[in-house]
Design a protein around this motif. Structure first.
Motif, PDB file in Angstrom:
ATOM      1  N   VAL A   1       0.817  28.249  60.737  1.00  0.00           N
ATOM      2  CA  VAL A   1       0.809  27.821  59.338  1.00  0.00           C
ATOM      3  C   VAL A   1      -0.642  27.577  58.930  1.00  0.00           C
ATOM      4  N   ALA A   2      -0.947  27.830  57.669  1.00  0.00           N
ATOM      5  CA  ALA A   2      -2.269  27.442  57.151  1.00  0.00           C
ATOM      6  C   ALA A   2      -2.048  26.531  55.949  1.00  0.00           C
ATOM      7  N   VAL A   3      -2.942  25.578  55.778  1.00  0.00           N
ATOM      8  CA  VAL A   3      -2.842  24.639  54.660  1.00  0.00           C
ATOM      9  C   VAL A   3      -4.118  24.743  53.829  1.00  0.00           C
ATOM     10  N   LEU A   4      -3.953  24.864  52.523  1.00  0.00           N
ATOM     11  CA  LEU A   4      -5.132  24.897  51.642  1.00  0.00           C
ATOM     12  C   LEU A   4      -5.341  23.520  51.040  1.00  0.00           C
ATOM     13  N   GLY A   5      -6.490  22.948  51.295  1.00  0.00           N
ATOM     14  CA  GLY A   5      -6.796  21.617  50.745  1.00  0.00           C
ATOM     15  C   GLY A   5      -6.607  20.543  51.803  1.00  0.00           C
ATOM     16  N   GLY A   6      -7.679  19.786  52.021  1.00  0.00           N
ATOM     17  CA  GLY A   6      -7.637  18.762  53.088  1.00  0.00           C
ATOM     18  C   GLY A   6      -7.477  17.353  52.542  1.00  0.00           C
ATOM     19  N   GLY A   7      -6.932  17.221  51.340  1.00  0.00           N
ATOM     20  CA  GLY A   7      -6.737  15.881  50.753  1.00  0.00           C
ATOM     21  C   GLY A   7      -5.570  15.153  51.402  1.00  0.00           C
ATOM     22  N   LEU A   8      -5.086  14.138  50.688  1.00  0.00           N
ATOM     23  CA  LEU A   8      -3.999  13.311  51.198  1.00  0.00           C
ATOM     24  C   LEU A   8      -2.766  14.154  51.557  1.00  0.00           C
TER      25      LEU A   8
ATOM     26  N   ASP B   1       1.867  32.754  59.102  1.00  0.00           N
ATOM     27  CA  ASP B   1       3.139  33.260  58.569  1.00  0.00           C
ATOM     28  C   ASP B   1       3.452  32.581  57.234  1.00  0.00           C
ATOM     29  N   VAL B   2       3.016  31.321  57.119  1.00  0.00           N
ATOM     30  CA  VAL B   2       3.208  30.596  55.861  1.00  0.00           C
ATOM     31  C   VAL B   2       1.897  29.885  55.517  1.00  0.00           C
ATOM     32  N   VAL B   3       1.483  30.014  54.261  1.00  0.00           N
ATOM     33  CA  VAL B   3       0.337  29.240  53.777  1.00  0.00           C
ATOM     34  C   VAL B   3       0.883  28.210  52.788  1.00  0.00           C
ATOM     35  N   ILE B   4       0.542  26.944  53.007  1.00  0.00           N
ATOM     36  CA  ILE B   4       0.995  25.914  52.078  1.00  0.00           C
ATOM     37  C   ILE B   4      -0.223  25.417  51.315  1.00  0.00           C
ATOM     38  N   GLU B   5      -0.190  25.607  49.985  1.00  0.00           N
ATOM     39  CA  GLU B   5      -1.367  25.150  49.243  1.00  0.00           C
ATOM     40  C   GLU B   5      -1.143  23.743  48.716  1.00  0.00           C
ATOM     41  N   ALA B   6      -2.169  22.918  48.872  1.00  0.00           N
ATOM     42  CA  ALA B   6      -2.107  21.543  48.377  1.00  0.00           C
ATOM     43  C   ALA B   6      -3.445  21.230  47.714  1.00  0.00           C
ATOM     44  N   VAL B   7      -3.836  22.121  46.772  1.00  0.00           N
ATOM     45  CA  VAL B   7      -5.105  21.904  46.075  1.00  0.00           C
ATOM     46  C   VAL B   7      -4.827  21.170  44.763  1.00  0.00           C
ATOM     47  N   PHE B   8      -5.861  20.952  43.981  1.00  0.00           N
ATOM     48  CA  PHE B   8      -5.766  20.211  42.731  1.00  0.00           C
ATOM     49  C   PHE B   8      -4.749  20.879  41.791  1.00  0.00           C
ATOM     50  N   GLU B   9      -4.065  20.055  40.967  1.00  0.00           N
ATOM     51  CA  GLU B   9      -3.044  20.584  40.050  1.00  0.00           C
ATOM     52  C   GLU B   9      -3.693  21.268  38.850  1.00  0.00           C
ATOM     53  N   ASP B  10      -4.087  22.523  39.037  1.00  0.00           N
ATOM     54  CA  ASP B  10      -4.728  23.248  37.954  1.00  0.00           C
ATOM     55  C   ASP B  10      -4.284  24.706  38.073  1.00  0.00           C
TER      56      ASP B  10
ATOM     57  N   HIS C   1      -3.847  30.055  40.691  1.00  0.00           N
ATOM     58  CA  HIS C   1      -3.879  31.524  40.611  1.00  0.00           C
ATOM     59  C   HIS C   1      -4.920  32.094  41.561  1.00  0.00           C
ATOM     60  N   GLN C   2      -6.078  31.458  41.549  1.00  0.00           N
ATOM     61  CA  GLN C   2      -7.151  31.898  42.446  1.00  0.00           C
ATOM     62  C   GLN C   2      -6.680  31.828  43.909  1.00  0.00           C
ATOM     63  N   MET C   3      -5.964  30.748  44.238  1.00  0.00           N
ATOM     64  CA  MET C   3      -5.485  30.570  45.615  1.00  0.00           C
ATOM     65  C   MET C   3      -4.514  31.687  46.004  1.00  0.00           C
ATOM     66  N   VAL C   4      -3.573  31.993  45.078  1.00  0.00           N
ATOM     67  CA  VAL C   4      -2.590  33.050  45.366  1.00  0.00           C
ATOM     68  C   VAL C   4      -3.335  34.356  45.661  1.00  0.00           C
TER      69      VAL C   4
ATOM     70  N   ASN D   1       2.520  23.411  46.890  1.00  0.00           N
ATOM     71  CA  ASN D   1       2.972  22.020  46.863  1.00  0.00           C
ATOM     72  C   ASN D   1       2.679  21.401  45.494  1.00  0.00           C
ATOM     73  N   THR D   2       2.986  22.145  44.460  1.00  0.00           N
ATOM     74  CA  THR D   2       2.737  21.572  43.135  1.00  0.00           C
ATOM     75  C   THR D   2       3.839  20.553  42.810  1.00  0.00           C
ATOM     76  N   SER D   3       3.475  19.546  42.012  1.00  0.00           N
ATOM     77  CA  SER D   3       4.522  18.615  41.594  1.00  0.00           C
ATOM     78  C   SER D   3       4.839  18.805  40.119  1.00  0.00           C
ATOM     79  N   SER D   4       4.020  19.585  39.415  1.00  0.00           N
ATOM     80  CA  SER D   4       4.241  19.660  37.974  1.00  0.00           C
ATOM     81  C   SER D   4       4.142  21.063  37.384  1.00  0.00           C
ATOM     82  N   LEU D   5       3.537  22.013  38.086  1.00  0.00           N
ATOM     83  CA  LEU D   5       3.358  23.338  37.464  1.00  0.00           C
ATOM     84  C   LEU D   5       4.544  24.246  37.800  1.00  0.00           C
ATOM     85  N   PRO D   6       5.012  25.011  36.810  1.00  0.00           N
ATOM     86  CA  PRO D   6       6.147  25.902  37.088  1.00  0.00           C
ATOM     87  C   PRO D   6       5.772  26.947  38.145  1.00  0.00           C
TER      88      PRO D   6
END
Ligand SMILES: C[C@H](O)CC(=O)SCCNC(=O)CCNC(=O)[C@H](O)C(C)(C)COP(=O)(O)OP(=O)(O)OC[C@H]1O[C@@H](n2cnc3c(N)ncnc32)[C@H](O)[C@@H]1OP(=O)(O)O
Length: 715
Positions: free
Chosen positions: A324-331, A403-412, A417-420, A436-441
């Protein structure tokens, strides 16, 4: 093993309880419920157990010892059969089940030779009570071995002697802790507390139990500390007073089982084990029939069923996930990498734009693992091994193996799009992009993808390592295989996933927002902050809504609110306070002040907030009225979500609310709670609130229809 070389079955082989004898005079009692992978205790076994005990009593002169063990490869006994308890129709019936269990265990305990339980895997509830009726206990040191009395989590108390035997074995204070929390002990902890006598490798479990059984019954001595802490009436009084105070602070009177546990243990210590067991059985019967227990049992049934579901249609197989890969090292990124490495056991790469982000994720992981090391849950070597599963970098090196990338970057959206696009350029053509967005469709995020079928929402809750829920959000073009793959991954990470629709706020935030807004409106109406928080704590939420806003962050609320309002309408309009608070530097806990003041720990309410918002706080409404007012907004929205297909079932909606928000488990979730009230009553209450507070309380179509047809969410 002696038992395997010289067996003589005297009870029919298909029975759950079978006896055999070794040449050395040792008897072996095997528990192996036919056709089930997990041993549970059922009333139907009473005759079998009765014959086994008759036989053991008849042969007592020849038998030198008895080992009780499981015929299953990975479990001892998981307790009484919860389905059997749920089928009880009267308190008397349930009381009789408890009495029956008590009598059998008493006969086992009274056998004149040494009886040893050999335990591997879960040994819970009635299973541990059975083991406690044995004279000694040996367990394996395997991670699969767990010992506990989790009945309280089902709204019950241990009904087969557990409330009487455990305090006498390990002391009052430790047993209260175990029985009131329902915690499951690992083998080493069980040994340390004295719940088991030996903790050994699985390969020698039966041999050690055999040797011990042949040695003769132990004489148990109690330490001075045990005596001081509960063995004498004065010490006991103190321990119980403290435990009751702590329990009430936690349960706020919503969990009758906790009070009953305290009463029954105390009564048994004062009046002896015989009277104690009678009281235990009586309470067990009462509690089985309580609505709290019915709700809590429904959570067990729901989560057990969900463990088997794939989240996709029949025949859809998930892809294998090895990395697995994770984008963003925040909380969030830190938490996601942690559950991936240490729960799912998968190697994970954390990518951030800055070294600081990577260091942050590493430090986050180290802190959590070091906590476990200090509590002796893992060794230093295990800590190092788990840290080695996580690596970091500022580039996409190694993403071709993910096999799976989970993005957890800023909600923008443009950043997402850039990450995708970057992931599509650097990972494999079959790599899944989970956001891992909480608000974007999700469909908007996927619109930048060349392979939208591999894009899916995977919404974790903070703190990731603690919160049990994950929302899985496919957009219209997500493939079923993608859904099945991330559902399986989330389960491996120790989460309970629910699949929800790609609509604003998904499910959890959508039902949470109107509830939080209502609490804020109560505040703006002049209700004091602690009064509102206390009202909802009394209702059964784990934190009050104003504290929750401080925890989540006022800035986060300010960002999500307008999105929900635009997409879902006026009822999501949040009160105009966010700007004022943010201008005053009040983001909540993370900035040291929000509605409360913080310096590491939560201090009191920051009274200057009232001045800032031009309020004169004074209690006008009762706590109960405030709680119902806020809860109704959540209930109505939950019903709307079901109607719109945001959640697939009332069950998913209940689990989502309990695991994602902490909706009071004893109410069983918003849908079970509405069933308890009745749709008609919910509509009445909503209408009363329309008159008092406005149209945002208008009952949704689904509820109106249900009230008219006298329907329920559950059959
Ligand atoms: C009189 C007494 O004091 C009263 C009691 O004992 S009340 C019961 C107390 N015991 C419990 O609460 C334990 C409940 N069980 C569990 O927590 C978990 O099942 C466990 C930790 C034992 C195992 O978890 P896990 O390995 O994930 O397996 P899980 O999928 O949950 O269970 C496997 C199967 O066993 C069943 N099962 C486990 N414990 C059960 C129980 N106590 N009653 C009925 N079924 C049970 C599950 O329903 C499931 O059945 P299925 O495969 O047919 O759906």
């Amino acid at each position: 093993m002696t038992e395997q070389t010289n067996t003589e079955h005297t009870v029919e082989p298909q029975s759950a309880f079978s006896l055999s004898y070794g040449e050395n005079g040792l008897a072996w009692l095997k528990i192996d419920v036919p056709g089930e992978k997990m041993n549970t205790l059922q009333a139907a076994f009473a005759t079998q157990v009765g014959s086994v005990l008759d036989e053991l009593e008849a042969k007592k002169a020849e038998i030198k010892g008895l080992v009780v063990y499981s015929g299953k490869p990975d479990n001892f006994v998981a307790g009484a059969d919860i389905r059997m308890l749920a089928a009880c129709t009267t308190a008397k019936e349930a009381e009789q089940l408890a009495t029956q269990g008590q009598q059998m265990f008493q006969r086992l305990e009274a056998l004149p030779f040494h009886v040893v339980a050999a335990i591997h895997g879960p040994c819970l509830g009635g299973g541990l009570e059975l083991a406690l009726a044995c004279h000694s206990r040996v367990c394996t040191d395997s991670d699969a071995t767990k010992l506990g009395l989790p009945e309280v989590q089902l709204g019950l108390l241990p009904g087969s002697g557990g409330t009487q035997r455990l305090p006498r074995l390990i002391g009052v204070a430790n047993s209260l802790d175990m029985i009131l929390t329902g915690k499951q002990l690992r083998a080493k902890k069980a040994k340390k507390l004295g719940v088991v006598d030996e903790c050994v490798p699985e390969s020698i479990l039966l041999k050690v139990a055999e040797t011990l059984a042949l040695k003769g019954k132990p004489v148990r001595k109690h330490s001075f500390q045990d005596w001081a802490m509960g063995g004498n009436p004065v010490g006991r009084g103190l321990v119980f007073d403290q435990a009751r105070k702590k329990t009430r602070e936690k349960t706020r009177g919503n969990y009758p089982a906790a009070e009953a546990i305290l009463d029954v243990i105390k009564y048994g210590l004062q009046h002896g084990i015989v009277k104690g067991q009678k009281e235990e059985a009586r309470w067990f019967g009462e509690l089985v029939m309580s609505s709290e227990s019915a709700s809590l049992r429904s959570i067990f049934f729901a989560t057990t069923a969900m463990k088997k579901e794939t989240g996709a249609g029949d025949g859809i197989k998930p892809a294998e996930v090895k990395r697995v890969a994770v984008l963003g090292g925040g909380l969030m990124g830190g938490g996601i990498s942690h559950v991936t490495a240490s729960k799912a056991g998968l190697p994970v790469k954390v990518k951030d734009i800055a070294n600081d982000g990577i260091l942050n994720a590493m430090a986050y992981n180290f802190k959590l693992l070091d906590k476990k090391r200090k509590r002796k849950i893992i060794s230093k070597a295990e800590l190092q091994k788990q840290m080695l599963m996580i690596n970091g970098g500022v580039d996409y090196q190694g993403f071709d193996k993910a096999d799976v990338v989970i993005e957890a970057v800023f909600e923008d959206l443009s950043l997402k799009h850039q990450m995708v696009q970057e992931v599509e350029a650097h990972a494999r053509p079959d790599t899944i992009f989970a956001t891992n967005t909480s608000s974007l469709p999700i469909n908007q995020i996927a619109s930048a993808a060349e392979r939208p079928e591999l894009v899916v929402g995977l919404h974790y809750f903070s703190p990731v390592e603690k919160m049990p829920l994950v929302e899985v959000i496919p957009h219209a073009g997500t493939s079923e295989r993608t859904v099945a793959t991330v559902v399986k991954l989330a389960k491996k990470q120790g989460k309970t996933p629910i699949v929800v629709a790609d609509k604003a706020g998904f499910y959890v935030n959508r039902i949470l927002a109107p509830y939080m807004n209502e609490a804020a409106l109560a505040l703006l109406g002049g209700e004091p902050i602690e009064h509102i928080d206390n009202a909802l704590l009394d209702f059964g939420f784990p934190v009050g809504p104003i504290t929750l806003l401080d925890e989540v962050g006022v800035d986060v609320g300010a960002k999500i609110s307008p999105i929900l309002e635009t997409e879902l309408g006026d009822r999501f309009k949040s009160p105009d306070v966010f700007d004022i608070l943010l201008k005053d530097g009040r983001k909540g806990r993370k900035t040291g002040k929000g509605f409360y003041l913080y310096n590491g720990k939560k201090k009191g309410v920051d009274k200057s907030v009232y001045k800032l918002l031009k309020l004169n706080p004074a209690r006008k409404a009762s706590g109960h009225d405030i709680a119902i007012r806020c809860a109704l907004m959540m209930l109505n929205e939950a019903a709307r979500c079901l109607d719109e297909g945001v959640v697939h079932s009332a069950r998913d909606g209940d689990i989502g609310a309990i695991f994602g928000i902490g909706f009071p488990p004893f109410l069983g979730g918003p849908f079970r709670y509405m069933d308890q009230l009745g749709a008609k009553r919910v509509v009445e209450l909503l209408n009363e609130h329309v008159n008092k507070y406005g149209d945002r309380f208008l009952p949704c179509e689904r509820l109106l229809q249900m009230a008219q047809d006298e329907q329920r969410f559950y059959d």
